[in-house]
Motif scaffolding. Structure first.
Motif, mmCIF file in Angstrom:
data_model
loop_
_atom_site.group_PDB
_atom_site.id
_atom_site.type_symbol
_atom_site.label_atom_id
_atom_site.label_comp_id
_atom_site.label_asym_id
_atom_site.label_seq_id
_atom_site.Cartn_x
_atom_site.Cartn_y
_atom_site.Cartn_z
ATOM 1 N N GLY A 4 0.807 -1.206 0.000
ATOM 2 C CA GLY A 4 0.000 0.000 0.000
ATOM 3 C C GLY A 4 0.839 1.255 0.000
ATOM 4 N N GLY A 5 2.183 1.129 0.161
ATOM 5 C CA GLY A 5 3.036 2.300 0.156
ATOM 6 C C GLY A 5 3.284 2.782 -1.253
ATOM 7 N N HIS A 6 3.773 4.013 -1.369
ATOM 8 C CA HIS A 6 4.030 4.561 -2.693
ATOM 9 C C HIS A 6 5.382 4.075 -3.188
ATOM 10 C CE1 HIS A 6 4.100 7.338 -6.050
ATOM 11 N NE2 HIS A 6 5.280 7.767 -5.643
ATOM 12 N N ALA A 7 5.419 3.513 -4.360
ATOM 13 C CA ALA A 7 6.663 3.020 -4.933
ATOM 14 C C ALA A 7 7.424 4.146 -5.594
ATOM 15 C CB ALA A 7 6.360 1.938 -5.966
ATOM 16 N N LYS A 8 8.703 4.191 -5.377
ATOM 17 C CA LYS A 8 9.515 5.198 -6.051
ATOM 18 C C LYS A 8 9.645 4.810 -7.512
ATOM 19 C CE LYS A 8 13.971 7.601 -5.781
ATOM 20 N NZ LYS A 8 13.358 8.920 -5.783
ATOM 21 N N SER A 9 9.417 5.756 -8.396
ATOM 22 C CA SER A 9 9.430 5.464 -9.820
ATOM 23 C C SER A 9 10.850 5.312 -10.327
ATOM 24 C CB SER A 9 8.727 6.594 -10.583
ATOM 25 O OG SER A 9 9.438 7.798 -10.412
ATOM 26 N N ARG A 10 10.957 4.842 -11.553
ATOM 27 C CA ARG A 10 12.268 4.681 -12.178
ATOM 28 C C ARG A 10 12.990 6.006 -12.248
ATOM 29 N NH1 ARG A 10 10.617 3.653 -17.478
ATOM 30 N NH2 ARG A 10 8.607 4.428 -16.823
ATOM 31 N N GLU A 11 12.304 7.030 -12.692
ATOM 32 C CA GLU A 11 12.857 8.373 -12.745
ATOM 33 C C GLU A 11 11.719 9.326 -12.441
ATOM 34 O OE1 GLU A 11 14.787 9.344 -16.381
ATOM 35 O OE2 GLU A 11 15.981 7.539 -16.402
ATOM 36 N N ASP A 100 -1.524 -5.116 -19.950
ATOM 37 C CA ASP A 100 -0.678 -5.293 -21.132
ATOM 38 C C ASP A 100 0.803 -5.375 -20.753
ATOM 39 O OD1 ASP A 100 -2.870 -5.303 -22.781
ATOM 40 O OD2 ASP A 100 -2.652 -3.227 -23.457
ATOM 41 N N LEU A 101 1.227 -4.566 -19.793
ATOM 42 C CA LEU A 101 2.626 -4.585 -19.372
ATOM 43 C C LEU A 101 2.977 -5.902 -18.678
ATOM 44 C CD1 LEU A 101 3.049 -0.938 -18.017
ATOM 45 C CD2 LEU A 101 4.230 -1.937 -19.992
ATOM 46 N N ILE A 102 2.061 -6.394 -17.838
ATOM 47 C CA ILE A 102 2.301 -7.691 -17.185
ATOM 48 C C ILE A 102 2.361 -8.802 -18.230
ATOM 49 C CG2 ILE A 102 1.368 -9.407 -15.586
ATOM 50 C CD1 ILE A 102 0.119 -7.111 -14.013
ATOM 51 N N SER A 103 1.506 -8.703 -19.236
ATOM 52 C CA SER A 103 1.503 -9.694 -20.310
ATOM 53 C C SER A 103 2.831 -9.700 -21.052
ATOM 54 C CB SER A 103 0.357 -9.405 -21.286
ATOM 55 O OG SER A 103 0.342 -10.340 -22.347
ATOM 56 N N LEU A 104 3.369 -8.526 -21.316
ATOM 57 C CA LEU A 104 4.672 -8.422 -21.988
ATOM 58 C C LEU A 104 5.771 -9.016 -21.104
ATOM 59 C CD1 LEU A 104 4.473 -4.832 -23.545
ATOM 60 C CD2 LEU A 104 4.492 -7.003 -24.774
ATOM 61 N N ALA A 105 5.680 -8.763 -19.804
ATOM 62 C CA ALA A 105 6.665 -9.328 -18.882
ATOM 63 C C ALA A 105 6.582 -10.850 -18.876
ATOM 64 C CB ALA A 105 6.425 -8.773 -17.470
ATOM 65 N N ARG A 106 5.368 -11.370 -18.928
ATOM 66 C CA ARG A 106 5.183 -12.830 -18.990
ATOM 67 C C ARG A 106 5.835 -13.412 -20.240
ATOM 68 N NH1 ARG A 106 1.743 -15.778 -22.021
ATOM 69 N NH2 ARG A 106 0.531 -13.941 -22.607
ATOM 70 N N LYS A 107 5.624 -12.749 -21.374
ATOM 71 C CA LYS A 107 6.170 -13.253 -22.631
ATOM 72 C C LYS A 107 7.698 -13.221 -22.656
ATOM 73 C CE LYS A 107 2.044 -11.930 -25.238
ATOM 74 N NZ LYS A 107 1.465 -10.981 -26.226
ATOM 75 N N SER A 108 8.279 -12.332 -21.864
ATOM 76 C CA SER A 108 9.742 -12.260 -21.821
ATOM 77 C C SER A 108 10.330 -13.096 -20.688
ATOM 78 C CB SER A 108 10.190 -10.796 -21.657
ATOM 79 O OG SER A 108 9.727 -10.253 -20.437
ATOM 80 N N GLY A 109 9.457 -13.832 -19.994
ATOM 81 C CA GLY A 109 9.930 -14.718 -18.937
ATOM 82 C C GLY A 109 10.153 -14.040 -17.604
ATOM 83 N N ASP A 110 9.664 -12.808 -17.450
ATOM 84 C CA ASP A 110 9.874 -12.052 -16.219
ATOM 85 C C ASP A 110 8.654 -12.037 -15.307
ATOM 86 O OD1 ASP A 110 12.511 -11.327 -16.855
ATOM 87 O OD2 ASP A 110 11.822 -9.648 -18.080
ATOM 88 N N ALA A 111 7.668 -12.879 -15.595
ATOM 89 C CA ALA A 111 6.476 -12.942 -14.755
ATOM 90 C C ALA A 111 5.938 -14.368 -14.719
ATOM 91 C CB ALA A 111 5.398 -11.998 -15.286
ATOM 92 N N GLY A 176 9.829 -10.581 -11.756
ATOM 93 C CA GLY A 176 11.223 -10.588 -11.385
ATOM 94 C C GLY A 176 11.802 -9.185 -11.423
ATOM 95 N N ALA A 177 13.034 -9.053 -10.974
ATOM 96 C CA ALA A 177 13.691 -7.750 -10.974
ATOM 97 C C ALA A 177 14.023 -7.323 -12.400
ATOM 98 C CB ALA A 177 14.965 -7.816 -10.136
ATOM 99 N N GLY A 178 14.065 -6.034 -12.610
ATOM 100 C CA GLY A 178 14.429 -5.512 -13.924
ATOM 101 C C GLY A 178 13.315 -5.672 -14.923
ATOM 102 N N GLY A 179 13.673 -5.576 -16.183
ATOM 103 C CA GLY A 179 12.689 -5.715 -17.245
ATOM 104 C C GLY A 179 11.596 -4.672 -17.139
ATOM 105 N N LEU A 180 10.355 -5.129 -17.217
ATOM 106 C CA LEU A 180 9.213 -4.220 -17.186
ATOM 107 C C LEU A 180 8.668 -3.995 -15.779
ATOM 108 C CD1 LEU A 180 7.304 -5.613 -20.298
ATOM 109 C CD2 LEU A 180 8.399 -3.379 -20.131
ATOM 110 N N ALA A 181 9.244 -4.628 -14.790
ATOM 111 C CA ALA A 181 8.725 -4.522 -13.425
ATOM 112 C C ALA A 181 8.576 -3.071 -12.949
ATOM 113 C CB ALA A 181 9.592 -5.314 -12.459
ATOM 114 N N PRO A 182 9.588 -2.211 -13.140
ATOM 115 C CA PRO A 182 9.429 -0.821 -12.681
ATOM 116 C C PRO A 182 8.260 -0.103 -13.348
ATOM 117 C CG PRO A 182 11.737 -1.301 -13.098
ATOM 118 C CD PRO A 182 10.952 -2.452 -13.662
ATOM 119 N N ARG A 183 8.050 -0.383 -14.619
ATOM 120 C CA ARG A 183 6.936 0.248 -15.322
ATOM 121 C C ARG A 183 5.599 -0.270 -14.833
ATOM 122 N NH1 ARG A 183 7.568 -0.078 -21.618
ATOM 123 N NH2 ARG A 183 5.591 1.074 -21.454
#
Length: 211
Positions: A4-11, A100-111, A176-183
């Motif tokens: 529930g906390g606010h996540a710090k963005s990539r930038e 859509d972003l989670i789906s892309l992460a899944r296709k790249s093996g990061d979810a 997983g870490a990296g990839g699309l996770a921050p987005r």
């Protein structure tokens, strides 16, 4: 980060002023709007549409105020047409974007999805983001813990998570870490503000954290 906390963005990037709250903040926490050729207000989630941007905090209350108080017309310095169900329109667009972003992460093996796979990723410290359906069983969700120093997302429905993984419904998922996770985290935070509202932030983290 706690649930529930606010996540710090990539930038955090450059700041813009919300027309509803009057506060300046990084664009990652705002919804950009532009005025279309017919004078209609159009949400621009990617920030790429042409035209002068009008910014509103990614909060249900701020969107409602901007819509009902004529703040879009004031900011645009011209009469504009605002969808009557603006909050729902923005919520649906953000939901679709997160899915859509989670789906892309899944296709790249990061979810991954499913209790056992998520549990395995958590035990091996591969997972950095734990995602659980808000309409899933609280008892079942309490058996998994947010990764230490990681992020929890708990305001997507089982059907929405299912769409991301090509299934009818999904209760447990992990990134997983990296990839699309921050987005994913960034867009999910915006969705949380619009869907849950600042007056009910606890709803986003109903699953109990162990430890």
């Amino acid at each position: 980060m706690s649930r529930g906390g606010h996540a710090k963005s990539r930038e955090d990037g450059p700041e813009r002023k919300c027309i509803a709250t009057g506060e300046a903040q990084p664009k990652t926490g705002l919804i950009r709007f532009v005025v279309g050729p017919e004078g209609q207000v159009v949400p621009d989630l990617t920030g790429k549409l042409p035209g002068r941007g009008i910014y509103v905090a990614a909060q249900k209350e701020a969107l409602e105020k901007a819509s009902k108080k004529g703040l879009f017309s004031r900011a645009a310095k011209q009469p504009v047409t605002v969808p009557e169900d603006l909050v729902n329109v923005v919520e649906q667009m953000l939901s679709r974007r997160v899915v859509d972003l989670i789906s892309l992460a899944r296709k790249s093996g990061d979810a991954v999805a499913g209790y056992e796979k998520v549990k395995d990723w958590l035990s091996k410290e591969v997972a950095r983001v734990l995602i659980q359906a808000e309409d899933g069983s609280s008892r079942g969700k309490s058996k998994l813990s947010t990764p230490y120093g990681g992020t929890y997302i708990g305001w997507l429905t089982a059907d929405e998570l299912g769409m991301a993984f090509g299934r009818q419904s999904v209760i447990h998922a992990a990134l997983g870490a990296g990839g699309l996770a921050p987005r994913v985290v960034e867009e999910a935070q915006r969705l949380k503000g619009v869907r849950v509202g600042t007056s009910d932030t606890d709803r986003a983290g109903r699953g109990q954290r162990k430890g």
